[in-house]
Write an enzyme that holds these catalytic residues in place. Structure first.
Site, PDB file in Angstrom:
ATOM      1  N   HIS A  82      -3.034   0.454   0.789  1.00 35.36           N
ATOM      2  CA  HIS A  82      -2.167   0.109   1.917  1.00 35.36           C
ATOM      3  C   HIS A  82      -1.679  -1.324   1.754  1.00 35.36           C
ATOM      4  CE1 HIS A  82      -4.998   3.203   3.289  1.00 35.36           C
ATOM      5  NE2 HIS A  82      -3.987   3.661   4.015  1.00 35.36           N
ATOM      6  N   HIS A 112      -5.467  -6.223   7.065  1.00 30.97           N
ATOM      7  CA  HIS A 112      -4.367  -5.929   7.995  1.00 30.97           C
ATOM      8  C   HIS A 112      -4.334  -6.909   9.181  1.00 30.97           C
ATOM      9  CE1 HIS A 112      -3.193  -2.401   5.825  1.00 30.97           C
ATOM     10  NE2 HIS A 112      -4.351  -1.793   6.020  1.00 30.97           N
ATOM     11  N   ASP A 124      -8.908   2.723  -2.150  1.00 32.88           N
ATOM     12  CA  ASP A 124      -8.293   3.965  -1.683  1.00 32.88           C
ATOM     13  C   ASP A 124      -7.184   4.454  -2.609  1.00 32.88           C
ATOM     14  OD1 ASP A 124      -7.077   1.650  -0.968  1.00 32.88           O
ATOM     15  OD2 ASP A 124      -7.001   2.071   1.181  1.00 32.88           O
ATOM     16  N   ASP A 158      -5.495  -2.903  -2.551  1.00 33.60           N
ATOM     17  CA  ASP A 158      -5.705  -1.798  -1.605  1.00 33.60           C
ATOM     18  C   ASP A 158      -4.461  -0.909  -1.633  1.00 33.60           C
ATOM     19  OD1 ASP A 158      -7.639  -1.351   1.067  1.00 33.60           O
ATOM     20  OD2 ASP A 158      -5.621  -0.535   1.299  1.00 33.60           O
TER      21      ASP A 158
END
Lengths: 565, 443
Positions: free
Chosen positions: B160, B119, B247, B158
């Site tokens: 996200h 991120h 995740d 991921d």
């Protein structure tokens, strides 16, 4: 007086020494003897060496006898261990068929404990009984029971152990994986438990034979056995956990080096490389900050990786009896051995290749029996290759091999992984200040070794029997792992047979006290902490708690005054 | 010599692992990104005896240098205020892993390290989504310098959206960035829609695959086989890097996907990355130990079929037929847009020879709001230099000027002139001349 015995591939060495006056002497022992080691059995050599070293001595003056033997090692190497069944509870993860030899009797059982030791699938006692009965029907009397993550929760293993005793009989050797070690590594735990179960009877017979011999020789003192971690344990303990005694040879030698420090001239390097050259093999080991350096995982024996605490060593099939040959114009030393060296043979042995010892004789480095025999064989070998400098080339090749292995050993040690930022920033590089050469050919090799190894080379007095000396003077060792999970409310030290309930306040301080007290109970006082870590954990359902992991040990060392029996 | 029956089977491919759990570092005691995150994974890997398998080796991480970070990031608050040792070790772990593969020591490598990085964007005002610096980008730029590679593909798995990596490579036609993630309309950080295709001069080099919540093993594999594998085959990268977030697992407490450990293994088989770098994943007990094990076994070419989570049932990782249908249609849309990026608006406006966009970026970990004005010079010769005006409530205004690796000499000069002029005015500015591997700042 103390007696140390070390079983080597060629000879069994024994020394008798005065425990209060062995330091700082040219000959730090009262008496040293050698008896030939029999190829198929270690006992006769041990008994003969023991008898010889005791000849004319007062047995009542002997306070301890320590034996470093290749008993278990040889049994495994030659496939003479007892047939042993293995019950495994692997749970989720790698398929055990991937790492277990096909010939071995492995039965996979359902059941599982996870990485916190929480039972996530129940055992099937019916299936376990069925497997055990199948073992019994095949005449298999020994059994290893091993569960994944059992050091965190030995319950499923203990249940299997009870079933095994019911099915195979109360006296059947049954080894639990978590008894031998609290360290994590399921395949190694399987192999370690297998070694323990399969050697129990062999070790028991050896222990009885030693006890009988002691009685016969009117020895009235404890008999202890050398371990791979450079410590000793009692003859009775060795019968119960025979695997720990495998690979004790290099350990005895390194303790001998430690005992002989400081060397004449006051040299006492704290980081050093040990090169122990025997007739059959050469062992390398390290002293770091004056302490024997132990391997991260454990001993590998007969192809089996184990959790047996052991020195960080390298063993090279190269020794005084290594056969010399030209291999496409390059000198080759070993791996075949042929003893004795021609120079040492009492009479002409006829056409036979020379050994490394013969090369040292030809170079004038060793003065032994019949140098002309060595010279003749070396000349013949030279003629065959059309060369003149053979002897030197072979010795150089041997030293080069030792250098390569030493470099690779050090590289392995210095690239070991670390897991915290602090460790990463402070971990030091191990760079030995000197090499110590011991074993039969040590004196002859030393002057040439200095250049080859690129560091000062020291040869202590009594280099030829440093191994037996180390065994005589090594003190007891013990390692224990503690694992506690306050959310589960359990603490275990499986290798010490301890498991108890704890509450949420159980902390690192209490855990440290528990493990040190448990070791003290075993006669290991003072013990030291190898690592002690506490992790705060947060469980979605159970809330906050902590996981504590501690390893403590009574490390290897020399018997101190007050410990000498 | 006869084969040793007790030796563990050799890995089908050699795999180097750089395992660095950073047991002495956490964002805060109860933060998901805390000390214990890799504790159970470490125990699982140890207990499996993984490091005894011939071909699987464990390596000690090196430390990244500040210049490695500055090769990728502009840090208006000052480098030392947005990074600490943990970030240098984490990036250093990735670099160590990459060196293993590029020097030919191992076929594959996996950096299991924390803290994560995907991120973190080009400008770093603070921490976003538990990330401060972009581990993969730092690694890739170091590889480009040391090993002379050019075409790199990042596949971010991921859950996200990998908005930081996307931002860093937004204008780079030499980096194919593919992110497969839970649809941004249902999860942090919200971005990663199919029409985000790269900057005006690098259209199509960014690919986003937003999957609906509740996508399970078959859904992921469908997307990987229909989109990711064909794109990689077609684009022919010299190196494939996987940002391995864990995740998507059906037990993850933050996200809502249904991938199993074996599903992760199959996904790895399909993507077949040279390098994997651990990203997010906060089901530290139920997922990470098993997912990491499956990924490692898959990367090493070993069987992972027995890596079955405790109490797993088929329904936990299955995908409903309507979701499979949706993913089938999504694949067509993604591939279509990738081939015809002009069909979507890139969101920039032209101002005096520059492509310009303005946006707000929120740093959730540190609670900082940043305003950015990005100006990309529209050079006919090269990808063009980049000027970023950034300001945050906490740090005030500053300027960041970047001349990319492939910049033409005119652009390099123009970029440097802008930086020098700003410095002469006494305003805070940073300058990265990537072709010269040079970084400067005046504060």
């Amino acid at each position: 007086m103390l007696i140390g015995l070390d079983v080597g591939g060629t000879y069994t060495d024994a020394v008798l020494l005065d425990e209060n006056a062995w330091q700082g002497k040219d000959a730090p022992y009262v008496k040293a003897v050698k008896a030939p080691t029999q190829a198929d059995s270690v006992l006769p050599g041990v008994l003969r060496a023991l008898e010889e070293v005791l000849e004319g001595e007062d047995p009542n003056a002997v306070k301890r006898v320590c034996v470093s033997s290749t008993l278990g090692l040889n049994a495994l190497l030659t496939g003479r261990e007892d047939p042993t069944g293995v019950l495994a509870v692997p749970g989720p993860g790698m398929d055990p068929a991937l790492f277990w030899g096909e010939g071995d009797n492995l039965r996979i059982l359902s059941g599982a404990e996870d990485h916190r030791g929480i039972a996530v699938a129940p055992l099937d006692p019916g299936a376990a009984r069925q497997a055990l009965r199948a073992f019994a029907a095949q005449g298999i009397a020994a059994c290893a029971v091993v569960g994944k993550f059992s050091p965190k929760n030995p319950e499923q293993e203990y249940a299997l152990r009870d079933l095994a005793r019911q099915e195979l009989g109360p006296d059947a050797p049954v080894a639990c994986g978590s008894d031998a070690s609290g360290a994590l590594n399921f395949p190694r735990r399987l192999h370690t438990a297998y070694c323990n179960a399969s050697l129990t009877r062999t070790a028991g017979r050896f222990a009885s034979a030693l006890d009988e011999a002691a009685k016969r020789l009117r020895l009235n003192c404890p008999i202890v056995i050398m371990k791979a971690d450079a410590g000793v344990f009692s003859n009775a303990e060795a019968a119960g956990e025979p695997a720990a005694a495998m690979g004790s040879g290099p350990a005895a030698s390194l303790m001998g080096v430690l005992a002989l420090l400081p060397f004449p001239g006051g040299r006492s390097p704290r980081d050093l490389l040990m090169v122990d050259m025997g007739g059959t093999s050469t062992d390398l080991a390290l002293l770091a900050h004056g302490q024997p350096l132990l391997a991260r995982e454990g001993l590998r024996v007969a192809g089996r990786p184990t959790l047996i605490r052991s020195l960080w060593t390298r063993s090279i099939a190269l020794g005084g009896d290594s056969v010399l040959a030209w291999d496409e114009g390059k000198p080759r030393v070993g791996p075949d051995r042929l003893g004795p060296a021609l120079a040492l043979a009492p009479e002409d042995l006829g056409q036979r290749p020379p050994t490394l010892t013969d090369a040292l004789v030809v170079l004038g480095r060793a003065r032994l029996g019949r140098p002309e025999a060595a010279q003749a064989a070396m000349d013949a070998l030279d003629a065959e290759a059309g060369r003149k400098d053979g002897a030197r080339a072979f010795v150089d090749a041997a030293l080069d091999r030792i250098r390569q292995e030493a470099e690779s050993l050090l590289a392995e040690v210095n690239t070991r992984p670390v897991y915290t930022i602090r460790e990463l920033l402070v971990t030091e590089t191990l760079a030995p200040e000197a090499a110590v050469l011991i074993g039969g050919p040590a004196g002859a090799m030393a002057p040439l070794a200095e250049t080859a190894l690129g560091m000062p080379v020291l040869v202590p007095p009594a280099a030829a029997c440093a191994n037996a000396l180390g065994a005589a003077l090594a003190r007891p060792t013990r390692t224990a792992d503690l694992y506690a999970d306050t959310l589960r409310g359990r603490m275990s030290m499986t290798a010490l047979g301890i498991e108890k309930s704890i509450d949420h306040r159980y902390g690192l301080g209490e855990a440290k006290r528990d493990i040190l007290a448990a070791l003290a109970e075993e006669g290991c006082d003072p013990a030291q902490l190898v690592f002690a870590e506490s992790f705060r954990i947060l469980d979605e359902r159970q809330g906050r708690g902590s996981i504590i992991k501690i390893r403590a040990q009574r490390p290897a060392g020399l018997l101190r005054e007050r410990e000498r029996p | 010599m006869s084969r040793d029956p007790h030796r563990l089977p050799p890995a089908g491919r050699s795999l180097g692992l750089v395992f660095f759990p950073a047991y002495d570092w956490a964002i805060s005691p109860t933060h998901p990104e805390r000390e214990e995150r890799l504790l159970y994974t470490q125990d699982q890997l140890r207990e499996e005896g993984l490091f005894d398998i011939p071909g699987i080796s464990e390596h000690k991480p090196g430390l990244a240098e500040s210049e490695d970070v500055q090769r990728v990031h502009f840090t208006p608050p000052g480098l030392e205020r947005v990074t600490d040792t943990a970030h240098y070790v984490s990036a250093g772990s990735a670099i160590t892993a990459a060196d293993l593969v590029l020097s030919g020591l191992t076929d594959r490598a996996f950096a299991l390290t924390r803290p994560p990085g995907h991120h973190a964007m080009r400008v770093v005002q603070g921490g976003r989504g538990f990330c401060n610096v972009n581990i993969e980008a730092i690694m890739i730029e170091r590889l480009r310098r040391d090993h002379g590679i050019r075409r790199v593909a990042i596949v971010d798995t991921d859950c996200h959206h990998g908005d930081g990596s996307q931002d860093i490579y937004w204008h780079d036609p030499d980096t194919l960035f593919i992110s497969i993630h839970q649809d941004g309309r249902t999860l942090y950080p919200g971005s990663g829609a199919v029409d985000e295709l790269g900057g005006p001069k690098a259209r199509g080099s960014t690919v986003n695959i937003p999957l609906p919540p509740d996508t399970g093993d078959e859904g992921f594999l469908l997307a990987a086989r229909r989109i990711i594998r064909p794109l990689l085959d077609e684009w022919k990268p010299e190196l494939i890097v996987n940002s391995a977030g864990q995740d998507n697992h059906f037990t993850d407490p933050i996200a809502h996907m249904r991938l199993s450990a074996r599903g992760y293994g199959r996904l790895m088989d399909c993507i077949d990355p040279h390098l994997a770098v651990l990203e997010g994943g906060y089901s530290i007990q139920g997922a990470l130990p098993y997912v990491n094990l499956a990924i490692i076994l898959a990367m090493a070419g070993l069987d992972y079929s027995q890596v079955i989570e405790p109490r797993w049932q088929d329904s936990m990782s299955s995908t409903e037929p309507r979701i499979l249908d949706y993913i089938g249609r999504l694949a067509e849309k993604v591939l279509h847009l990738h081939r015809h990026p002009d069909r979507a608006d890139h969101g920039y406006v032209r101002e005096r020879g520059f492509w310009v966009r303005e946006r707000s970026i929120f740093y959730d970990t540190d609670g900082i709001s940043e305003k950015q004005r990005e100006e990309l010079y529209d050079c006919p010769q090269c990808p063009g230099f980049l000027v970023i005006h950034t300001s945050s409530g906490k740090r005030g205004r500053s300027l960041a000027v970047e001349s990319p690796r492939a910049a033409c000499s005119a652009c390099r000069q123009k970029a440097e002139d802008i930086y020098r002029r700003t410095v002469a005015e006494g305003s805070p500015a940073e300058f990265g001349d990537r072709a010269a591997d040079r970084y400067e700042r005046n504060f």
